[in-house]
Design a protein around this motif. Structure first.
Motif, mmCIF file in Angstrom:
data_model
loop_
_atom_site.group_PDB
_atom_site.id
_atom_site.type_symbol
_atom_site.label_atom_id
_atom_site.label_comp_id
_atom_site.label_asym_id
_atom_site.label_seq_id
_atom_site.Cartn_x
_atom_site.Cartn_y
_atom_site.Cartn_z
ATOM 1 N N VAL A 512 -0.220 12.318 -3.246
ATOM 2 C CA VAL A 512 0.507 13.582 -3.111
ATOM 3 C C VAL A 512 -0.374 14.736 -3.573
ATOM 4 N N ASP A 513 -1.104 14.501 -4.695
ATOM 5 C CA ASP A 513 -1.996 15.540 -5.211
ATOM 6 C C ASP A 513 -3.112 15.855 -4.219
ATOM 7 N N GLN A 514 -3.468 14.890 -3.377
ATOM 8 C CA GLN A 514 -4.523 15.086 -2.386
ATOM 9 C C GLN A 514 -3.974 15.693 -1.087
ATOM 10 N N GLY A 515 -2.691 15.989 -1.051
ATOM 11 C CA GLY A 515 -2.106 16.637 0.118
ATOM 12 C C GLY A 515 -1.294 15.717 1.010
ATOM 13 N N PHE A 516 -1.121 14.452 0.610
ATOM 14 C CA PHE A 516 -0.313 13.516 1.405
ATOM 15 C C PHE A 516 1.133 13.604 0.915
ATOM 16 N N ALA A 517 1.838 14.617 1.386
ATOM 17 C CA ALA A 517 3.169 14.925 0.873
ATOM 18 C C ALA A 517 4.166 13.820 1.132
ATOM 19 N N LYS A 518 3.934 12.974 2.157
ATOM 20 C CA LYS A 518 4.882 11.930 2.504
ATOM 21 C C LYS A 518 4.540 10.566 1.882
ATOM 22 N N ALA A 519 3.625 10.531 0.928
ATOM 23 C CA ALA A 519 3.294 9.278 0.247
ATOM 24 C C ALA A 519 4.392 8.941 -0.766
ATOM 25 N N VAL A 520 4.911 7.683 -0.700
ATOM 26 C CA VAL A 520 5.978 7.270 -1.605
ATOM 27 C C VAL A 520 5.703 5.861 -2.111
ATOM 28 N N ALA A 521 6.208 5.578 -3.310
ATOM 29 C CA ALA A 521 6.108 4.221 -3.862
ATOM 30 C C ALA A 521 7.206 3.356 -3.263
ATOM 31 N N ASP A 522 6.860 2.064 -2.996
ATOM 32 C CA ASP A 522 7.840 1.113 -2.455
ATOM 33 C C ASP A 522 8.036 0.005 -3.485
ATOM 34 N N PRO A 523 9.076 0.116 -4.333
ATOM 35 C CA PRO A 523 9.289 -0.883 -5.388
ATOM 36 C C PRO A 523 9.980 -2.157 -4.905
ATOM 37 N N SER A 524 10.369 -2.197 -3.610
ATOM 38 C CA SER A 524 11.147 -3.339 -3.117
ATOM 39 C C SER A 524 10.298 -4.600 -2.969
ATOM 40 N N VAL A 525 8.997 -4.449 -2.896
ATOM 41 C CA VAL A 525 8.118 -5.589 -2.684
ATOM 42 C C VAL A 525 7.042 -5.595 -3.757
ATOM 43 N N LEU A 526 6.812 -6.776 -4.357
ATOM 44 C CA LEU A 526 5.747 -6.921 -5.347
ATOM 45 C C LEU A 526 4.790 -8.024 -4.887
ATOM 46 N N PRO A 527 3.890 -7.692 -3.964
ATOM 47 C CA PRO A 527 2.951 -8.706 -3.478
ATOM 48 C C PRO A 527 1.881 -9.015 -4.519
ATOM 49 N N SER A 528 1.000 -9.907 -4.188
ATOM 50 C CA SER A 528 -0.136 -10.244 -5.056
ATOM 51 C C SER A 528 -1.403 -10.177 -4.219
ATOM 52 N N GLU A 529 -2.261 -9.214 -4.559
ATOM 53 C CA GLU A 529 -3.504 -9.016 -3.819
ATOM 54 C C GLU A 529 -4.681 -8.966 -4.788
#
Length: 616
Positions: A512-529
């Motif tokens: 968001v600070d870089q100008g990506f106003a539509k960036a959001v966190a998705d807490p519904s999924v907790l994958p492992s990478e």
């Protein structure tokens, strides 16, 4: 003159000699070269003498020799002479000579018999050649038919089972620049005791017909360019989570294990397809095929190759005071083992090193390396009888997935495997640590699995890789940053550590600070990478995904197309558990020392014997 006219004259002459003459004519016909009598024999039938005995000879030729002399010469065979001396034959009188009654016919007959037919021998030769050709054609047809039947017989020996009984699938690896993909085959050794032979080889009678266990599990990885092979063994008492598996034959559902259990139990959850599912869940490696062999199969195949050389550094007898052990008894040094002794070697724990399953895995690696060398170095595969026996034993001993269920498919696979030289084969054991009496994978195990996933040779002899070329520009350029939608997920969880709290929110805030106003966190999924990646579902969003990666300093190689996401999705991996600046980790492509790598060309390897199990 035809035979009909000859027989007609005999009949017209009447007299008591007519039947005898007819018999003589029949004998001539038996010796004719072609289906009709030639002119020479016709002349003899009308004007030559006929012996009064059945089987007498006619003038001009020995009845038994097609190439006999003609023109009144005496016959060689007993049964009366010919050529004007019929009156001397037993039962013949001068007055009975038919030439006295038919001089013109006699003259004609003599004229014909003085000149042999020049076409007689060529016709006979052509007939012989025709018969030979027909015989060869029939023989080849029979051999082809027999070969097909034997091929089908071998196919009928092979047992088949489904490849993967789990619900989740692992994507196949991406082809290299040449369009080649690696091949992963899971080799399973079953302790099934469902036959008398297996029961006798496999242990106590009370285990007859019990649920089989996958006591040997080895992943064979054949590189995409077919230059090298890597083998990873998992100890049978490794603690894993077995996923839900469904038996395709009867629809029975085996629920996922309640917590971690020994990996060898996976075979009892519907078959080898559940062992495949368990491996894929643990390693993230796509498995193309499996091959399963039981006790009796190991014994018969060892016999078929003539024995496999193995080495011990001291005399060994694998048997303790309580009767534990495989029963293996060998003197110090190298010995070929086959039959039940080969199986004993593969099952031995008591007496090898620390007596653990890890020592047994090392002995199995030595055995397999030695078998590969044996097959390549001696004449077994060049001996048709031994090759046939090996084909019989191998096909009868195997259970495979549908992708390997014919002799041709198995041959094609073996042809690919045999191209790898022993010095490019690396045997390893999954790095592990003890948990009570069991073991579990370590961080080094994940390193080993990653090398296999990325098709990196475990012997460290890969050709030096060229830097990744700059990716071509996407067909659809990125939307403006403030219009580009991005979901951010926290994938920092590992087997040893829980998810780092708040990472999805933190990184979404950076965007968001870089100008990506539509960036959001998705807490519904907790994958492992393991590593941070940016995924996109379709080519029209590739430009957007690349733009997000560029802004955060994520390598282009970590931008991946995936059907598992619905839009541009950034998964923060275990390599970015803290901080606001992403630093791509330096790749360590070396094989962990804890994997105890053994080179396939090492014919000096020898198992260390526990002094408590030696003898003198």
């Amino acid at each position: 003159m035809t035979r009909g006219s000859v027989q007609g004259e005999d009949t017209r002459e009447g007299g008591s000699n007519a039947p005898e003459r007819a018999e003589a004519v029949r004998k001539d016909d038996d010796n004719a070269v072609d289906g009709t009598e030639d002119s020479e024999n016709a002349g003899e039938g009308s004007g030559g003498e006929t012996g009064s005995e059945t089987g007498g000879e006619t003038e001009g030729a020995d009845a038994d020799e097609p190439s006999g002399e003609t023109g009144g010469k005496a016959a060689d065979e007993p049964g009366g002479e010919t050529g004007g001396q019929a009156g001397e034959e037993p039962g013949g009188e001068p007055g009975d000579d038919p030439r006295e009654k038919a001089p013109p016919a006699e003259a004609a007959g003599e004229a014909l018999t003085e000149t042999p037919d020049p076409d007689r021998r060529p016709r006979r030769a052509r007939r012989v050649l025709r018969l030979t050709a027909v015989g060869l054609a029939l023989l080849l047809a029979c051999l082809a038919g027999a070969g097909y039947l034997y091929y089908e017989h071998l196919n009928g020996n092979i047992q088949r089972d489904a490849l993967n009984l789990g619900d989740s699938k692992v994507a196949a690896p991406t082809p290299n620049a040449a369009g080649q993909t690696p091949l992963n085959i899971l080799v399973i050794g079953s302790d099934a005791r469902d036959s008398e032979e297996n029961q006798q080889l496999g242990g106590a009678r009370e285990t007859f017909g019990s649920t089989p266990l996958a006591d040997v599990q080895m992943l064979v990885h054949l590189s995409a360019d077919r230059s090298n092979m890597s083998v990873v063994s998992m100890p049978r008492d490794t603690l894993v989570e077995i996923p839900k598996c469904t038996d395709p034959d009867d629809g029975e559902v085996y629920p996922a294990s309640d917590g971690r259990v020994m990996t060898n139990q996976s075979l009892g959850h519907g078959g080898p397809g559940c062992t495949v599912a368990t491996w894929q869940e643990l390693t993230g490696i796509h498995i193309d095929h499996f091959v399963m062999v039981d006790f009796a199969g190991v014994v018969s195949m060892a016999d078929a190759v003539g024995g496999v050389p193995v080495c011990v550094d001291a005399n060994i007898h694998s048997r303790d005071g309580q009767g534990h052990g495989s029963g293996l008894k060998l003197a110090e040094g190298t010995h070929p083992v086959k039959g039940e002794q080969a199986l004993q070697w593969l099952r031995t724990r008591y007496g090898f090193e620390d007596g653990s399953d890890l020592a047994r895995a090392k002995a199995q690696h030595m055995y397999l390396n030695s078998m590969v060398r044996t097959l390549r170095e001696n004449a077994t595969l060049g001996n048709p009888n031994k090759l046939r026996r090996l084909a019989e034993e191998a096909t009868a001993a195997l259970t495979v997935d549908p992708g390997l269920d014919t002799v041709k498919k198995l041959y094609d696979l073996s042809d690919e495997l045999r191209r790898v030289k022993p010095e490019r084969i690396t045997m390893t054991t999954m790095p592990n640590r003890y948990v009570g009496a069991r073991v579990e994978p370590t961080e080094d195990a994940e390193q080993l699995f990653r090398l296999v996933r990325e098709d990196i040779a475990l012997d460290g002899k890969d050709a030096k890789k060229k830097p990744d070329p700059e990716p071509t520009a996407p067909a659809d350029p990125a939307d403006p940053d403030d219009e580009l939608a991005v979901q951010v997920r926290n994938g920092t969880r590992t087997d040893e550590l829980g998810a780092a709290p708040g990472r999805a929110n933190t990184v979404a805030g950076l965007l968001v600070d870089q100008g990506f106003a539509k960036a959001v966190a998705d807490p519904s999924v907790l994958p492992s990478e393991d590593r941070t990646v940016v995924r996109y579902p379709s080519t029209d969003l590739e430009g957007d995904a690349r733009r997000v990666a560029e802004v955060l300093g994520i390598p282009a190689g970590s931008v991946l197309r995936s059907t598992e996401v619905s839009g541009v999705t950034l998964v923060v991996g275990a390599d970015w558990r803290e901080g606001t600046a992403y630093k791509a980790p330096q790749a360590d492509d070396s094989t962990p020392e804890s994997a105890e790598a053994l080179n396939g060309a090492d014919d000096d390897a020898c198992m260390h014997v526990d002094p408590s199990f030696t003898w003198s």
